[in-house]
Motif scaffolding. Structure first.
Motif, PDB file in Angstrom:
ATOM      1  N   HIS A   1      37.776  50.358  38.441  1.00 19.09           N
ATOM      2  CA  HIS A   1      38.806  50.592  39.452  1.00 19.09           C
ATOM      3  C   HIS A   1      39.221  49.288  40.093  1.00 19.09           C
ATOM      4  O   HIS A   1      38.385  48.409  40.315  1.00 19.09           O
ATOM      5  CB  HIS A   1      38.307  51.565  40.531  1.00 19.09           C
ATOM      6  N   GLU A   2      40.501  49.212  40.360  1.00 20.26           N
ATOM      7  CA  GLU A   2      41.019  48.118  41.163  1.00 20.26           C
ATOM      8  C   GLU A   2      41.346  48.691  42.530  1.00 20.26           C
ATOM      9  O   GLU A   2      41.796  49.826  42.633  1.00 20.26           O
ATOM     10  CB  GLU A   2      42.301  47.552  40.550  1.00 20.26           C
ATOM     11  N   PHE A   3      41.139  47.898  43.565  1.00 22.01           N
ATOM     12  CA  PHE A   3      41.493  48.305  44.919  1.00 22.01           C
ATOM     13  C   PHE A   3      42.731  47.532  45.326  1.00 22.01           C
ATOM     14  O   PHE A   3      42.731  46.303  45.273  1.00 22.01           O
ATOM     15  CB  PHE A   3      40.329  48.039  45.879  1.00 22.01           C
TER      16      PHE A   3
ATOM     17  N   ILE B   1      48.737  44.733  46.188  1.00 19.09           N
ATOM     18  CA  ILE B   1      47.999  43.478  45.954  1.00 19.09           C
ATOM     19  C   ILE B   1      46.574  43.849  45.569  1.00 19.09           C
ATOM     20  O   ILE B   1      45.891  44.555  46.325  1.00 19.09           O
ATOM     21  CB  ILE B   1      47.942  42.632  47.252  1.00 19.09           C
ATOM     22  N   GLU B   2      46.112  43.376  44.428  1.00 16.94           N
ATOM     23  CA  GLU B   2      44.733  43.670  44.025  1.00 16.94           C
ATOM     24  C   GLU B   2      43.769  42.807  44.841  1.00 16.94           C
ATOM     25  O   GLU B   2      43.812  41.592  44.769  1.00 16.94           O
ATOM     26  CB  GLU B   2      44.540  43.365  42.536  1.00 16.94           C
ATOM     27  N   VAL B   3      42.909  43.470  45.598  1.00 19.04           N
ATOM     28  CA  VAL B   3      41.936  42.706  46.401  1.00 19.04           C
ATOM     29  C   VAL B   3      40.500  42.909  45.930  1.00 19.04           C
ATOM     30  O   VAL B   3      39.596  42.187  46.346  1.00 19.04           O
ATOM     31  CB  VAL B   3      42.046  43.045  47.907  1.00 19.04           C
ATOM     32  N   GLY B   4      40.299  43.905  45.077  1.00 14.70           N
ATOM     33  CA  GLY B   4      38.949  44.119  44.557  1.00 14.70           C
ATOM     34  C   GLY B   4      39.028  44.759  43.191  1.00 14.70           C
ATOM     35  O   GLY B   4      40.029  45.406  42.840  1.00 14.70           O
ATOM     36  N   HIS B   5      37.974  44.544  42.403  1.00 14.31           N
ATOM     37  CA  HIS B   5      37.951  45.105  41.063  1.00 14.31           C
ATOM     38  C   HIS B   5      36.498  45.376  40.698  1.00 14.31           C
ATOM     39  O   HIS B   5      35.667  44.484  40.784  1.00 14.31           O
ATOM     40  CB  HIS B   5      38.579  44.101  40.087  1.00 14.31           C
ATOM     41  N   ILE B   6      36.214  46.605  40.324  1.00  8.60           N
ATOM     42  CA  ILE B   6      34.837  46.926  39.921  1.00  8.60           C
ATOM     43  C   ILE B   6      34.847  47.449  38.496  1.00  8.60           C
ATOM     44  O   ILE B   6      35.816  48.055  38.036  1.00  8.60           O
ATOM     45  CB  ILE B   6      34.167  47.933  40.899  1.00  8.60           C
TER      46      ILE B   6
END
Ligand code: ATP
Ligand code: MG
Length: 440
Positions: A208-210, A282-287
């Motif tokens: 997932h991207e946040f 805007i992508e700020v996190g990626h798991i």
């Protein structure tokens, strides 16, 4: 902090090179200084915010059971040859040779290095689950660094790496990170929506991207607006309760939310018209769960309860604190400048002395400053001899969320003005009431 003794090099003019509002405001507020394309110095105000963002990220990682370490920025190429990524990574990797002509690199990420640490020490399933993270500068030689620290070449990243004995526990580790990300972004005062992302050749649904919604975002996003209404778990959330954590993730992933990369028109058409939200993000996190992609070639194995060796299952979890500083500004500003969420504001209270040199103004401003500072509040006191108008503009530009205005006319009536950044209206209070508002 007294502004006369501090260092906030504000710019009066709009810098021409800045295409988006966060970049413009960060330069104007004297937060950052470009040193080369995509490479920035962090000036006092910028560094304060960056540290606050990092601290919140750290607290929420710790709460979710991840353990902080610090790996170096410079890595040996040999590790990357083991995983097979040295040749694959291409031009984004900054390659360096030391004086002995050994191949080194400035790390763009740390899967290889953390796997090397893991395999050197961890030999038994009894030591799992394990999640190690660090907050460290990365370098990626982006083709088009732009938008200031939003897409830099050198940037700060929190990257966590989970190690588990089997896929089921690896999934639980992934879910814990998912929930900790919800909490992290919530505390940072932004709405970041988890969106299903591409898992590459491994497949499955565990990436997932946040994304924070903002017009200047680089990704097109499509999501069911119901996702905006979901509650974020509070700090008492029990990370040891796998079922509970999985339930939260299930609720958050039940709604359609994807970027253009994985957008599916057919599924999208099933979302009802009034719930369809198309925006930019805007992508700020990626798991990411990637199984044995690195543990297999690098030989990261542990003895299982069955006495046999098992290659460990891994995941990695990134957040960009430096990008977040810019993303928060994109999401929270007005024509006058930045509006910091309280949790990351460089100062909680600003004091504007409208007439420095006036005995009463100086005395009351100092008194309020001392009282608030003694109470542990971070205060920026503008004691310079600038015009009042320019002081107001600076306080607004740098986004101090609470402001106390001390002027001669007010003091004649025994009053100062207290206002909140970004809100209409102001309260006239006695200096002591103003102090009490923030200390009690
Ligand atoms: P992007 O798609 O924006 O290039 P990425 O998918 O390459 O990012 P990841 O490898 O997932 O990035 O990195 C994790 C996080 O690090 C990102 O979610 C982002 O917050 C941050 N990040 C990545 N690249 C940059 C960059 N060039 N500048 C600032 N932050 C970055
Ligand atoms: Mg990514």
């Amino acid at each position: 902090m007294r502004l006369s003794r501090y260092f906030i090099p504000v710019l009066k003019e709009n810098p021409k090179e800045a295409e988006i509002v966060s970049h413009r405001l960060m330069l104007r507020a004297g937060m950052i200084r470009q040193q080369a394309a995509g490479i920035y110095s962090w000036l006092p105000l910028g560094l304060k915010v960056l540290n606050k963002v990092s601290d919140i990220v750290r607290e929420e990682q710790n709460r979710a059971g991840a353990i902080e370490i610090l790996m170096p920025t410079i890595q040996s190429a040999d590790l990357w040859r083991e995983s097979g990524r040295y040749d694959d990574y291409g031009k984004e990797m900054l390659r360096i040779q030391d004086r002995h002509e050994r191949d080194m690199l400035f790390g763009p990420t740390n899967e290889e290095m953390v796997t090397e640490i893991f395999r050197s020490y961890v030999k038994s399933y009894k030591d799992l689950p394990l999640n190690l993270y660090h907050i460290q500068w990365k370098f990626r030689d982006e083709v088009r660094p732009r938008f200031g620290v939003m897409r830099g070449r050198e940037f700060l990243m929190k990257d966590a790496y989970s190690f588990d004995i089997d896929e089921e526990s690896s999934r639980a580790a992934y879910y814990r990170m998912f929930v900790s990300y919800l909490r992290t972004f919530d505390r940072l005062g932004v709405k970041a929506i988890p969106m299903r992302a591409d898992t590459g050749p491994i497949g499955g649904d565990l990436s997932h991207e946040f994304l924070i919604l903002a017009d200047t975002g680089e990704s097109a996003v499509f999501c069911n607006s119901d996702v905006m209404k979901l509650p974020v778990p509070d700090e008492s959330v029990d990370y040891d309760n796998d079922e509970l954590i999985a339930g939260i993730v299930k609720d958050w992933t039940a709604h359609y939310a994807r970027t253009d990369e994985l957008h599916d028109e057919e599924l999208w058409s099933e979302v009802s018209d009034n719930q369809r939200m198309e925006a930019r993000g805007i992508e700020v996190g990626h798991i990411f769960h990637f199984g044995t992609k690195y543990s297999e070639p690098m030989g990261a194995k542990v003895a299982g309860p069955d006495g046999k060796e098992h290659v460990v299952q891994m995941g990695s979890y990134g957040i960009g604190p430096s990008r977040l500083v810019a993303a928060i500004i994109e999401a929270s500003h007005d024509d006058n400048g930045i509006i910091w969420p309280e949790s990351v504001a460089p100062f909680q209270v600003g004091i504007v002395n409208m007439k420095t040199g006036d005995e009463g103004c100086d005395r009351e401003s100092s008194r309020i400053y001392d009282a608030l500072t003694a109470a542990g509040i971070e205060v920026l006191y503008d004691d310079t001899d600038q015009r009042a108008g320019s002081k107001f503009a600076t306080m607004d530009l740098i986004g101090v969320p609470n402001q106390i205005v001390v002027g001669p006319r007010g003091l004649e009536k025994g009053e100062v003005e207290v206002k909140r950044r970004g809100q209409e209206g102001r309260d006239n209070l006695s200096p002591d009431e103003a102090i009490n508002r923030f200390t009690t």
